[in-house]
Scaffold this motif. Sequence first.
Motif, PDB file in Angstrom:
ATOM      1  N   GLN A 197      15.570  -4.135  -6.339  1.00  0.00           N
ATOM      2  CA  GLN A 197      14.290  -4.351  -7.010  1.00  0.00           C
ATOM      3  C   GLN A 197      13.258  -3.309  -6.589  1.00  0.00           C
ATOM      4  OE1 GLN A 197      15.129  -9.171  -6.587  1.00  0.00           O
ATOM      5  NE2 GLN A 197      13.253  -8.320  -5.752  1.00  0.00           N
ATOM      6  N   THR A 198      12.358  -3.023  -7.494  1.00  0.00           N
ATOM      7  CA  THR A 198      11.317  -2.054  -7.208  1.00  0.00           C
ATOM      8  C   THR A 198      10.192  -2.676  -6.390  1.00  0.00           C
ATOM      9  OG1 THR A 198       9.890  -0.380  -8.214  1.00  0.00           O
ATOM     10  CG2 THR A 198       9.913  -2.542  -9.259  1.00  0.00           C
ATOM     11  N   SER A 199       9.437  -1.829  -5.721  1.00  0.00           N
ATOM     12  CA  SER A 199       8.204  -2.232  -5.043  1.00  0.00           C
ATOM     13  C   SER A 199       7.163  -1.153  -5.340  1.00  0.00           C
ATOM     14  CB  SER A 199       8.410  -2.365  -3.530  1.00  0.00           C
ATOM     15  OG  SER A 199       9.086  -3.544  -3.195  1.00  0.00           O
ATOM     16  N   GLU A 200       6.451  -1.348  -6.414  1.00  0.00           N
ATOM     17  CA  GLU A 200       5.424  -0.381  -6.773  1.00  0.00           C
ATOM     18  C   GLU A 200       4.269  -0.446  -5.781  1.00  0.00           C
ATOM     19  OE1 GLU A 200       5.909  -0.308 -11.633  1.00  0.00           O
ATOM     20  OE2 GLU A 200       4.476  -1.702 -10.741  1.00  0.00           O
ATOM     21  N   LYS A 201       3.604   0.668  -5.614  1.00  0.00           N
ATOM     22  CA  LYS A 201       2.379   0.676  -4.823  1.00  0.00           C
ATOM     23  C   LYS A 201       1.327  -0.115  -5.588  1.00  0.00           C
ATOM     24  CE  LYS A 201      -0.838   3.922  -2.632  1.00  0.00           C
ATOM     25  NZ  LYS A 201      -1.128   5.361  -2.430  1.00  0.00           N
ATOM     26  N   VAL A 202       0.769  -1.145  -4.938  1.00  0.00           N
ATOM     27  CA  VAL A 202      -0.170  -2.036  -5.621  1.00  0.00           C
ATOM     28  C   VAL A 202      -1.604  -1.552  -5.454  1.00  0.00           C
ATOM     29  CG1 VAL A 202      -1.014  -4.417  -5.776  1.00  0.00           C
ATOM     30  CG2 VAL A 202       1.411  -3.975  -5.283  1.00  0.00           C
ATOM     31  N   ILE A 203      -1.996  -1.212  -4.238  1.00  0.00           N
ATOM     32  CA  ILE A 203      -3.350  -0.736  -3.945  1.00  0.00           C
ATOM     33  C   ILE A 203      -3.277   0.415  -2.962  1.00  0.00           C
ATOM     34  CG2 ILE A 203      -4.464  -2.978  -4.371  1.00  0.00           C
ATOM     35  CD1 ILE A 203      -4.475  -3.392  -1.309  1.00  0.00           C
ATOM     36  N   GLU A 204      -4.385   1.119  -2.796  1.00  0.00           N
ATOM     37  CA  GLU A 204      -4.475   2.178  -1.799  1.00  0.00           C
ATOM     38  C   GLU A 204      -4.597   1.555  -0.405  1.00  0.00           C
ATOM     39  OE1 GLU A 204      -4.171   5.469  -2.184  1.00  0.00           O
ATOM     40  OE2 GLU A 204      -3.746   5.097  -4.317  1.00  0.00           O
ATOM     41  N   PRO A 205      -4.151   2.253   0.638  1.00  0.00           N
ATOM     42  CA  PRO A 205      -4.279   1.716   1.995  1.00  0.00           C
ATOM     43  C   PRO A 205      -5.740   1.427   2.348  1.00  0.00           C
ATOM     44  CG  PRO A 205      -2.790   3.592   1.972  1.00  0.00           C
ATOM     45  CD  PRO A 205      -3.426   3.542   0.616  1.00  0.00           C
ATOM     46  N   LEU A 206      -5.966   0.311   2.994  1.00  0.00           N
ATOM     47  CA  LEU A 206      -7.311  -0.060   3.410  1.00  0.00           C
ATOM     48  C   LEU A 206      -7.689   0.665   4.700  1.00  0.00           C
ATOM     49  CD1 LEU A 206      -7.415  -3.913   2.751  1.00  0.00           C
ATOM     50  CD2 LEU A 206      -7.861  -2.035   1.180  1.00  0.00           C
ATOM     51  N   GLY A 207      -8.962   0.969   4.822  1.00  0.00           N
ATOM     52  CA  GLY A 207      -9.453   1.631   6.028  1.00  0.00           C
ATOM     53  C   GLY A 207      -8.713   2.924   6.293  1.00  0.00           C
ATOM     54  N   GLU A 208      -8.287   3.103   7.529  1.00  0.00           N
ATOM     55  CA  GLU A 208      -7.542   4.295   7.923  1.00  0.00           C
ATOM     56  C   GLU A 208      -6.063   3.984   8.128  1.00  0.00           C
ATOM     57  OE1 GLU A 208      -9.290   6.495  11.185  1.00  0.00           O
ATOM     58  OE2 GLU A 208     -11.287   5.748  10.692  1.00  0.00           O
ATOM     59  N   SER A 209      -5.594   2.872   7.577  1.00  0.00           N
ATOM     60  CA  SER A 209      -4.203   2.471   7.800  1.00  0.00           C
ATOM     61  C   SER A 209      -3.240   3.434   7.125  1.00  0.00           C
ATOM     62  CB  SER A 209      -3.977   1.044   7.295  1.00  0.00           C
ATOM     63  OG  SER A 209      -4.287   0.931   5.922  1.00  0.00           O
ATOM     64  N   LYS A 210      -2.073   3.568   7.732  1.00  0.00           N
ATOM     65  CA  LYS A 210      -1.015   4.446   7.219  1.00  0.00           C
ATOM     66  C   LYS A 210       0.295   3.664   7.192  1.00  0.00           C
ATOM     67  CE  LYS A 210      -3.105   8.678   9.182  1.00  0.00           C
ATOM     68  NZ  LYS A 210      -3.369   9.444   7.958  1.00  0.00           N
ATOM     69  N   GLU A 239       0.802  -1.223   0.000  1.00  0.00           N
ATOM     70  CA  GLU A 239       0.000   0.000   0.000  1.00  0.00           C
ATOM     71  C   GLU A 239       0.832   1.269   0.000  1.00  0.00           C
ATOM     72  OE1 GLU A 239      -3.653  -2.361   2.187  1.00  0.00           O
ATOM     73  OE2 GLU A 239      -2.216  -1.270   3.407  1.00  0.00           O
ATOM     74  N   PHE A 240       2.122   1.136  -0.331  1.00  0.00           N
ATOM     75  CA  PHE A 240       2.966   2.317  -0.545  1.00  0.00           C
ATOM     76  C   PHE A 240       4.186   1.900  -1.369  1.00  0.00           C
ATOM     77  CE2 PHE A 240       4.697   0.402   3.233  1.00  0.00           C
ATOM     78  CZ  PHE A 240       6.045   0.715   3.271  1.00  0.00           C
ATOM     79  N   PRO A 241       4.836   2.835  -2.020  1.00  0.00           N
ATOM     80  CA  PRO A 241       5.978   2.502  -2.879  1.00  0.00           C
ATOM     81  C   PRO A 241       7.262   2.344  -2.073  1.00  0.00           C
ATOM     82  CG  PRO A 241       5.538   4.843  -2.987  1.00  0.00           C
ATOM     83  CD  PRO A 241       4.457   4.256  -2.112  1.00  0.00           C
ATOM     84  N   ASP A 242       8.136   1.500  -2.553  1.00  0.00           N
ATOM     85  CA  ASP A 242       9.393   1.260  -1.855  1.00  0.00           C
ATOM     86  C   ASP A 242      10.356   0.577  -2.827  1.00  0.00           C
ATOM     87  OD1 ASP A 242      11.308   0.996   0.198  1.00  0.00           O
ATOM     88  OD2 ASP A 242       9.789   0.461   1.671  1.00  0.00           O
ATOM     89  N   MET A 243      11.499   0.156  -2.321  1.00  0.00           N
ATOM     90  CA  MET A 243      12.442  -0.682  -3.048  1.00  0.00           C
ATOM     91  C   MET A 243      12.941  -1.758  -2.106  1.00  0.00           C
ATOM     92  SD  MET A 243      14.744   1.916  -5.363  1.00  0.00           S
ATOM     93  CE  MET A 243      13.978   2.939  -6.628  1.00  0.00           C
ATOM     94  N   GLY A 244      13.523  -2.814  -2.661  1.00  0.00           N
ATOM     95  CA  GLY A 244      14.048  -3.891  -1.838  1.00  0.00           C
ATOM     96  C   GLY A 244      15.348  -4.419  -2.390  1.00  0.00           C
ATOM     97  N   THR A 245      16.181  -4.945  -1.497  1.00  0.00           N
ATOM     98  CA  THR A 245      17.445  -5.534  -1.916  1.00  0.00           C
ATOM     99  C   THR A 245      17.435  -7.025  -1.636  1.00  0.00           C
ATOM    100  OG1 THR A 245      18.460  -5.061   0.234  1.00  0.00           O
ATOM    101  CG2 THR A 245      18.736  -3.417  -1.500  1.00  0.00           C
ATOM    102  N   ASP A 246      18.040  -7.765  -2.526  1.00  0.00           N
ATOM    103  CA  ASP A 246      18.209  -9.200  -2.373  1.00  0.00           C
ATOM    104  C   ASP A 246      19.361  -9.456  -1.398  1.00  0.00           C
ATOM    105  OD1 ASP A 246      18.382 -11.940  -2.804  1.00  0.00           O
ATOM    106  OD2 ASP A 246      18.089 -11.757  -4.958  1.00  0.00           O
ATOM    107  N   TYR A 247      19.362 -10.599  -0.719  1.00  0.00           N
ATOM    108  CA  TYR A 247      20.577 -10.971   0.008  1.00  0.00           C
ATOM    109  C   TYR A 247      20.996 -12.410  -0.284  1.00  0.00           C
ATOM    110  CZ  TYR A 247      17.504 -12.739   3.889  1.00  0.00           C
ATOM    111  OH  TYR A 247      16.559 -13.372   4.668  1.00  0.00           O
ATOM    112  N   ASN A 248      20.703 -12.811  -1.518  1.00  0.00           N
ATOM    113  CA  ASN A 248      21.260 -14.060  -2.038  1.00  0.00           C
ATOM    114  C   ASN A 248      21.898 -13.771  -3.390  1.00  0.00           C
ATOM    115  OD1 ASN A 248      21.795 -16.876  -1.977  1.00  0.00           O
ATOM    116  ND2 ASN A 248      20.079 -17.239  -3.348  1.00  0.00           N
ATOM    117  N   CYS A 249      21.095 -13.303  -4.330  1.00  0.00           N
ATOM    118  CA  CYS A 249      21.642 -12.791  -5.589  1.00  0.00           C
ATOM    119  C   CYS A 249      21.976 -11.313  -5.393  1.00  0.00           C
ATOM    120  CB  CYS A 249      20.635 -13.000  -6.711  1.00  0.00           C
ATOM    121  SG  CYS A 249      20.120 -14.727  -6.911  1.00  0.00           S
TER     122      CYS A 249
END
Length: 737
Positions: free
Chosen positions: A496-509, A482-492
């Motif tokens: 990698q990207t982490s696109e925002k997939v959906i809007e936050p549910l309810g009142e979550s932040k 529910e928010f954009p980010d990036m991630g790193t591998d620790y094997n290879c």
Amino acid sequence: MKMNRRTFLQGVGASSVVGSLSGLMPGIASAGEKGGAPDKLLKRQGEIKYHTCQRNCADRCLLKFTVQNGRMTYVEGASELKKMGTSPCVKGHAYVQYTYAADRILHPMERAGKKGEGKWRRISWDEAYDKIASRLQQIIKDHGADSILPYSYSGHEGVIGKYGGPSRFFNAVGARKLDRKVCVFAAYEGLKSVTGTYQGPDPYDNIYTNCYISWGQNETATNVHGIKFINQARDRGAKLLVVNPVRTPIASQADIWLQPKPSTDTHLATGIMKYLVENDLADLEFIKANTLGYDQLLERLNTMSYEEIERVTGVPKAKMFEFARVYGESELSVLRLGYGMQRNYNGARMSRAIAMMHAVAGQYGKIGNGFIYDNTQADDSLNYSKGRADHIHPNPDTVGHVNMTEIAKALDPENPTAYGKPIKPIKAVINYNGNFVSVAPDSNACRRGAMRDDLFLVVHDFLMTDTAELADIIVPAATQFEFPDMGTDYNCYHMQTSEKVIEPLGESKDNWIFFKELGARMGLDRFPEMRVDYEQILRDFLDTEEPAFRHNNITYEQIIRDKFVTVYDQRPYFGDGKYKTPSGKIEFYSEMMKEAGYHPVIDFGLPEDEMVQEEKTLPFRLLSPAIPQRANSSFYNVKYIRNFPAYFAKINAEDAKELGIQNNDRVRLSNQRGEAHFIAQVSTQVVRGTVMAPKNNWRRMDPQGKDSCTNNLTTDTLTDMGGCSAYHSTRVAIAKA
């Protein structure tokens, strides 16, 4: 049905086989569940979002999510990334249910009764911010900012979610530092004493090896997608050797499996080195060109007999010799060291011995050989200081540190300590990305600390965890999707990207929005670093001069466009013969070990040497490893994941017979820290004198209603070096319940 190596966990279907080996075949997360697509046949049609799984697993999968009308409906692997197939693991398949869980917390809540009573009152975000901000400001005024402690670890492994967002807030506040050393740090020190680093070659090159050694690793739990490369190597004729006190699925498929008693790996590695030397299988040419202290190593090897090694490890000499012969005769051998083994009092010393063994065999510096532990080439290239805004902390050098493994000691109601020294009381804990009452060792003591009337406990989570149950205020967290980010591998070697997939549910932040808005309520938005957006935080992390990034000209725009990048390309690893030790050589004799108070070549100390007498005399060593269907304390809420047992204790058949325990009996494990209740599984998976129960299960979900979990029993004493956890250096008694 007997499975051959071609059918064992092969290719993209690895996760299904993991389930079948447990006697259960998982299905795909049903999009017909609440929040899913009403027509299951259409669940794969829609907008595609790329997102990195932010669980603490070596695979760190890049996933593709289908979104229909703003709702997540389907997940699959991003097969264009070489390490992936089209299938996530058994946990990744659950992400639709995980996100739309019926018990998800969607609104802020305030405790309405006594701690742990389970009575809550819904409040607004404005009320939550006002209450949290005013209480923290009063604590700062009365006790100082260093009486505020963050607690978090791997509930979210994203660059922003784990570090960039929350750390800015705690740096601006001036809070006490949390040393997040629960996982890998003992082996870091042990391996650095040999080669100067804990990093290793690209696992993509495993397909070229003649011999793959899995040592203390369970690839089916934390490296499922790496198994395809093992199978490809075996298709080319490679041998599979396994060392593990537990018969894992991959151990069942091994050409040779050694099952030593827990934490006797130093002795086993010593026996293998002795055999290599005495049977002309040591690579003397490699040793002469690349190592320091070989004569001292030979002297040390001669102090240990094969008979003593067999007695300590429980591994028959003939079996050890067979392993050593296949290993020594292999032209190229790659060794994958697991994380659980080094979570012992002697974790650094064992890791050192295994790395030295690989040098005696001459197995560094070529494509298809090497030593793989924690390939953090991507992660270590980031500019953490700038990304976390470390420079805004008003007192970073003297604020004090708490090791997360010792949080029970830091929160002790009578005598709070950190690293063995008294500290001023912690008056507030903000828990996010974690669940310390379940995850930290000595859970009963953790709970006592969290129950203190004078401790202000804020939990930012999307589930009612064991820790959240004891909170003063709960604020709803967004999931990683529910928010954009990036991630790193620790094997290879991937970023990698982490696109925002959906809007936050309810009142979550999400983590950044929560801490950014709380900081503004406390006046911390006077710092420019507390007013930035997601993109700027990511750009701050990527503002690095590390060669891994600069050599490949990696940019923010490239990662967003291409979805993943490779950030390191030394191939073969150590191919230049340059090691990162003070001598520039592989060090069989280490001043680093000597300065730490251990034998500079091989130290044979065992965990029992350091246990208190009342624990040392208990009959069973407790192992609490990962299981394929969980990731630490995550996924316990997911309906179909809950069908996989997580409250069992595996006991050897001979031990069970002596105790009168049968399969499916209720059993009680106990020691001086407490007790925990499980269902017995009588099995040859564990050796005599050992019992295995899954790590990090929740107290509140104990199916026997005993409010118990594995970590009721585990030690919070730190490892020999690195300040790491030593969960597996725990002994228990077992009885029918």
